[in-house]
Design an enzyme around this catalytic site. Sequence first.
Site, short mmCIF file in Angstrom:
data_model
loop_
_atom_site.label_atom_id
_atom_site.label_comp_id
_atom_site.label_asym_id
_atom_site.label_seq_id
_atom_site.Cartn_x
_atom_site.Cartn_y
_atom_site.Cartn_z
CE LYS A 1 57.86 44.08 63.83
NZ LYS A 1 57.24 44.60 62.66
CG ASP B 1 54.11 43.34 61.34
OD1 ASP B 1 53.13 43.95 61.98
OD2 ASP B 1 55.33 43.17 61.65
#
Length: 490
Positions: A287, A323
Amino acid sequence: MCVPVCAKDFAALGHACRRASEFADIVELRLDCLESDDFAAPLAELLARLSIPLILTCRPSEQGGYRDLSLQQREAFWNTDFQTLCDVEADLVSAIAVDRSRMIVSHHDFKRVPDDLELIYERLAATPARIVKIAVQANDITDCLRIFKLLDRARKQKRELIAIAMGNAGIATRILGPSRGAYLTYGSLEDGSETAPGQVNARELRSVYHIDKISNETMICGLVGMPVMHSVSPHMHNAAFAAEGSDGVYLPLEVRDIETFVKRMAHPSTRELDWNLRGLSVTAPHKSSVLGLLDWVAKDAQEIGAVNTVVVEGQRLLGYNTDVAGLIEPLLERVGSVNGLSVAVLGAGGAARAAVWVLKRHGARLRLFSRTRPNAEKIGQEFDIPFEPLSAGSFHDYDVVINATPLGSGPFIRHAPAVIEQLGGAGLVYDLIYNPIETELLKQARAAGCQTLGGLPMLVAQARRQFELWTGKTPSSDLMHNAAAAALRR
Ligand code: NAP
């Protein structure tokens, strides 16, 4: 789609065949699984009873078979003119009685993709066998490139080819192979009955990946990370593709080296694969590292320092973070607003950082609880919030307690970052863990009289936003939720 069946005796083989024929196009009888050597008569009887197309295989152990077979034994076996497809190894092609129009000549390498893969293909293609099969072990997702190239070559040469990269890194060849010209792909009869590494459950090939509908034009999305095979994201996104009537498929892409993957397989200006790649979900451990490999990154993702979504737009790769929206959406749905609420965030990793970033923007009063100091100190300083040790945490006065540690999942399934005595008086306990759906922390929180919220709504919300970025369509939350929950319950 071919489903291999492997059984110790003919009764079990017949039974497995009947089950496989409910969803297979072709069933492969792995005769090397049988315990008895004397199977000519029962095999003839079984073949007479079966009406589904078949492949017969009797593989020696050195080519991945289940038994040691001498050359003489193999020659003797294949000296019957079976009326089905027969998968034989290259050393037998010219020595046996099998009709060439029913012959598959195959080569397996369970260790690697051999350097001379193309020469092996040429050698097999030069035999009189109608179909060539090559199955080699992928040790990296970029190994799929050579398999896809081989499929392109065979298609141009009008050669029937089964080409598979085995192992988790090779899943893309199993799912996309037929759309790129592979004669067939293999799917396992059930979980645990795989006859080669990385074989996908045959029912899932149809019900999750909709393999019959994939073509060269199909929009491809996937989950990039390591590991990824446990993920329920393919279930959610493929259910959304099906419900929206979109021509898309979402695959698990096991990527060890993100830089090489982006360069060789994803970035439109450098990739070596002609595929309609539209988007990627990015998970651990990539990420943060993916950020520097993209052409543009949304401001919030830059600030958070993490991208979980990539969109392929023209010649560019764009990075987003869904997210944070996924995390806050279910919370706001539950409490209305977090402005002025006191929130305890447990953990100091990526999810905790995302929680702190978004909650601060929404006006929450935050405190971090962490087992070790360095990460907590970093987040604490960056966002100007206090932190203290997790073990000493007392959450009675908090409106919201958010678990952003892995305590409650995987090896820590029986653990909870806080217990009933620490939680009594807290308003809502929000556990970001979604597997299991019901965590130990949620049980403790309920027993302490707190409201609870699990991690599945967050997973669904971030996935839904990814799907919107890739397709412009908004899938139903319930649909994605049910698909994920069903996969988690398996
Ligand atoms: P991460 O970056 O690895 O961070 C994990 C944090 O938990 C670290 O601060 C670590 O402490 C702490 N930790 C690890 N083991 C611990 C233990 N045994 N006891 C106490 N603390 C421990 O992971 P992440 O990406 O933030 O993810 C954390 C959790 O959030 C995951 O387990 C996942 O289930 C959940 N999550 C859910 C979603 C969703 O969509 N629902 C999305 C992302 C994450 P140190 O700082 O001391 O190393």
